[in-house]
Every structure is written in structure tokens, then in C-alpha cells.
Design an enzyme around this catalytic site. Structure first.
Site, PDB file in Angstrom:
ATOM      1  N   ASP A   8      -2.231  -0.162   2.158  1.00 54.92           N
ATOM      2  CA  ASP A   8      -3.113   0.235   1.064  1.00 54.92           C
ATOM      3  C   ASP A   8      -2.381   0.248  -0.270  1.00 54.92           C
ATOM      4  OD1 ASP A   8      -1.664   2.409   2.208  1.00 54.92           O
ATOM      5  OD2 ASP A   8      -2.867   3.813   1.054  1.00 54.92           O
ATOM      6  N   GLU A  45      -2.256   5.067   3.802  1.00 54.49           N
ATOM      7  CA  GLU A  45      -1.091   5.959   3.806  1.00 54.49           C
ATOM      8  C   GLU A  45      -1.062   6.835   2.566  1.00 54.49           C
ATOM      9  OE1 GLU A  45       2.450   7.745   2.789  1.00 54.49           O
ATOM     10  OE2 GLU A  45       1.884   5.935   1.691  1.00 54.49           O
TER      11      GLU A  45
END
Length: 406
Positions: free
Chosen positions: A93, A151
């Protein structure tokens, strides 16, 4: 492209040359991912790209785990009496940051940027998967690749674990890396025990009684109360935590008032708590509330407190840390080389995987000031020396061979 790798034994040289021949493709994948950054649980383009590559290489995988996560499995063909399973985790991400870099692969999504190296983590995992798929005769057992969403928040590791990514086949150990601009290219930060801190957060609203700034005796000044709270919270680390243990209590936001001659009836603050020692879990939260409650009671105010944990400390298994360190020493042989005491108060949800199975998370140095590639993580001009991508693949490959063939 000129390699910065040191010389190696015949076996190491063979692996290294194969990876170096793959390096231009790894760079290409990283830049494609960098151009299409996506926030947590929205990594649809990234996930589709990963799936396309895995399918192209004939690698068995599952998609849509914890929304956008992917798990891929590669089985080695080398014989062994004990066929173990080693997992490799990569987060994918991005962050809500507007990129300021002037590069050909700059983010094409306004307000979103890979400013922490996750694009590199994904590319390294893809490079490792391609290499291992093409050299399955060099290792026994099974390698499971976990491409994880979110994350940066709210956290994709826990829902992936709950979805069973460590099962079928059961994972025996796990490794992962973080490209790290706090270390120079050609170094690896790896240690047993706590590498990264627990992350906890709080919001607090001080409820006072507003009034005229010239008539303070008719009020309960929420700003004065909040100021005392901010100062007093610092005593938790200074006087309640063992000085041998590292901890942080930070108030990063404080909002109150609308006009200089008006005493505010409410003040709102938010902060973060960090620590390494698991024994501090619950203790700092308790002390935060005790401090706030005591000051509010003494000043005639009340409060509303929300406190929650995000990620536990990232704690490495000693044997797995030794494995990574032994492999990394063969890959990076600079004057600095291995940095065993590298720690940070930053947090990582890799910690959830490490709570389930033995493993090691490590930092791969990626800063190169000579190329103006040393901006800190989460900076709008963050970027890293892409030489580190091949180094990361080699460390992963060597860990796979050493762990599964032992």
C-alpha cells in the site's frame, strides 16, 4: 548497469549473476507500481498486476484475501527429509502524500504516493518469486509469498492471518524486509528481539466551562487543564518507565478556542505511544488515564478518553535473525555491513505474523546521498537507490535455500 555487489564464491556468484540479469525487470516492476499508488485495502491495480505476473510465470496463487491480498506458493523439487514452509511477506500500500519528485515514474494518482518503499518490497518479492520458480531444483520444501494490503493502516496482516494465510500448508517461519533510508546502501539492519515498537493511540477531550477571558473565576479553563495534561504525560516515561526500557508518549495534536478573549470550554488532543517491552502493554494506557483524571479532578474539569492499540512490537526470533544475518553478511560486505543494533520507534504490522510463527524482519539500507536519494520515509520526495532491489532478492533467495535445504 554496474553492480555494487562484492565478489562471492562460485555458488554465490551463480545466484548473483542470475539475479543481476533479472534486475532491470525488477526495476521496471517497481516503477510501474510506483506510478499507480493505492491506499490500504484499495490496492486493486497493484493486486491485479501481481496476479498477472504470477500467472504469467505459472505460479499458483489466491487473490482477494483480506480484500486485495494475494498468497502465492512455490514448491521446490529438491529432495529433503524435512520439507518445511518458509513465508516471505511484502506490503504493497501507499500513503496519502502528494509526490514532489521529478522523475519519469512519478505517481500518476494525485495525493497518493509510495513514500515508504512498499513498491520496492513488492518488486523484490516478485523478483524472488520469479527466480525461485525458475530454479525450483535448488531448494526443498515450500515458499509462500504473502502480498499484504494496508500496512500503513488500518492494518492488513491481522485480517490475512484470520483468513488462514499461514495455513494449508502451515508456515514454519517467515521473513520480510523494509527498504530503509535511515541506513546507507550496502548495509542491513538485523537483530534478535525487538526491532520496531508497539503503536498505540489516544484521543482526549477536556471538558471545562467556557466564559469571558477577563472573568476567569467563572470558568473552568480547558486550555489550562490541557496544558497541564500535556506536560504531565511526559512524566510517564521520565518517572514511571524503567530507564533501561525505551518508550515514547507524544501529544501531536492540540485544538482549543476560537478567540483570544474567550476561555474555551473544550480542548481536544491526540497522541501516540510507543514501546518495545511487552510488559508495558496496558501499563502506559493506565497511567495516561490516571494522569488525565487526576489533573481534571484537581481543576474541576471532566474528560472523555479513547485509547486503542494498533500494532504490537515487532519481535524477531533469535534463530531466524541469525539466519538472515549470516546470509546478509554474504551479500553486503561494506565497511558498515551488518548493523545489529538497528531499532526504531516506528511500528509495523509484520508484528502480527511474528506473534504466530518464528521469523525475522530486517532493514535493507537504501539511501544514497550522492544520488540525492536520502529523503526520509513519508517525505514527498522519498525515493531510494534501486540497486537495493537486487540485494533484497538475493538475501531472500539465499535465506530460502539455507533454511529449506538445511
Amino acid at each position: 548497469m554496474v553492480s555494487t555487489f562484492p565478489s562471492a564464491s562460485a555458488d554465490l556468484s551463480r545466484v548473483r549473476q542470475d539475479i543481476l540479469s533479472l534486475h532491470p525487470q525488477i526495476i521496471e516492476w517497481r516503477r510501474l507500481i510506483h506510478q499507480k499508488p493505492e491506499l490500504g485495502f484499495k490496492e486493486e491495480i497493484t493486486s491485479e498486476f501481481i496476479s498477472q505476473k504470477l500467472s504469467e510465470w505459472g505460479i499458483e496463487h489466491q487473490t482477494g484475501i483480506a480484500k486485495t491480498g494475494i498468497v502465492a506458493t512455490i514448491k521446490g523439487s529438491k529432495s529433503a527429509s524435512d520439507r518445511r514452509v518458509l513465508a516471505i511477506r511484502a506490503d504493497m500500500d501507499a500513503l496519502p502524500i502528494q509526490e514532489l519528485n521529478q522523475v519519469s515514474y512519478c505517481s500518476q494518482h494525485d495525493g497518493v504516493m509510495h513514500a515508504c518503499g512498499h513498491d520496492g518490497h513488492t518488486a523484490i518479492a516478485l523478483g524472488t518469486a520469479k527466480y525461485l520458480q525458475e530454479h525450483r531444483d535448488r531448494f526443498a520444501g515450500t515458499v509462500k509469498f504473502i502480498f499484504q494490503p494496508a500496512e500503513e493502516g488500518p492494518g492488513g496482516a491481522k485480517p490475512m492471518i484470520e483468513a488462514g494465510v499461514l495455513k494449508n500448508p502451515d508456515v514454519d517461519a517467515i521473513i520480510g524486509l523494509h527498504l530503509w533510508n535511515n541506513l546507507p546502501l550496502g548495509t542491513v539492519g538485523v537483530r534478535a528481539g525487538a526491532l520496531m515498537a508497539a503503536v498505540e493511540s489516544f484521543h482526549c477531550t477536556i471538558l471545562g466551562k467556557g466564559g469571558h477571558g477577563a472573568i476567569p473565576h467563572q470558568t473552568v479553563d480547558s486550555v489550562v487543564v490541557a496544558a497541564q495534561v500535556v506536560n504531565a504525560l511526559q512524566t510517564i516515561v521520565a518517572r514511571n518507565v524503567n530507564p533501561i526500557d525505551s518508550a515514547v508518549v507524544t501529544v501531536g495534536e492540540l485544538h482549543a478556542g476560537t478567540k483570544g478573549n474567550v476561555i474555551a470550554d473544550t480542548a481536544r488532543m491526540s497522541g501516540t505511544v510507543r514501546y518495545f517491552n511487552l510488559e508495558l502493554k496496558g501499563f502506559i494506557q493506565q497511567r495516561v488515564e490516571q494522569v488525565i483524571a487526576g489533573i481534571c479532578q484537581s481543576q474541576g474539569a471532566s474528560y472523555d478518553l479513547e485509547y486503542w492499540g494498533l500494532y504490537p512490537p515487532t519481535i524477531n526470533d533469535a534463530e531466524m535473525a541469525e539466519l538472515v544475518q549470516s546470509v546478509a553478511a554474504e551479500v553486503v560486505e561494506t565497511p558498515l555491513g551488518i548493523v545489529p543494533e538497528c531499532q526504531t520507534m516506528g511500528g509495523e504490522d509484520m508484528s502480527y505474523f511474528l506473534q504466530e510463527v518464528p521469523g525475522c524482519y530486517f532493514f535493507l539500507g537504501s539511501a544514497n546521498p550522492q544520488k540525492d536519494l536520502a529523503y526520509p520515509h513519508h517525505h514527498p520526495r522519498f525515493d531510494f537507490d534501486e540497486t537495493a532491489l537486487a540485494m533484497g532478492v538475493e538475501i531472500f533467495v539465499r535465506c530460502v535455500e539455507k533454511y529449506l535445504n538445511s
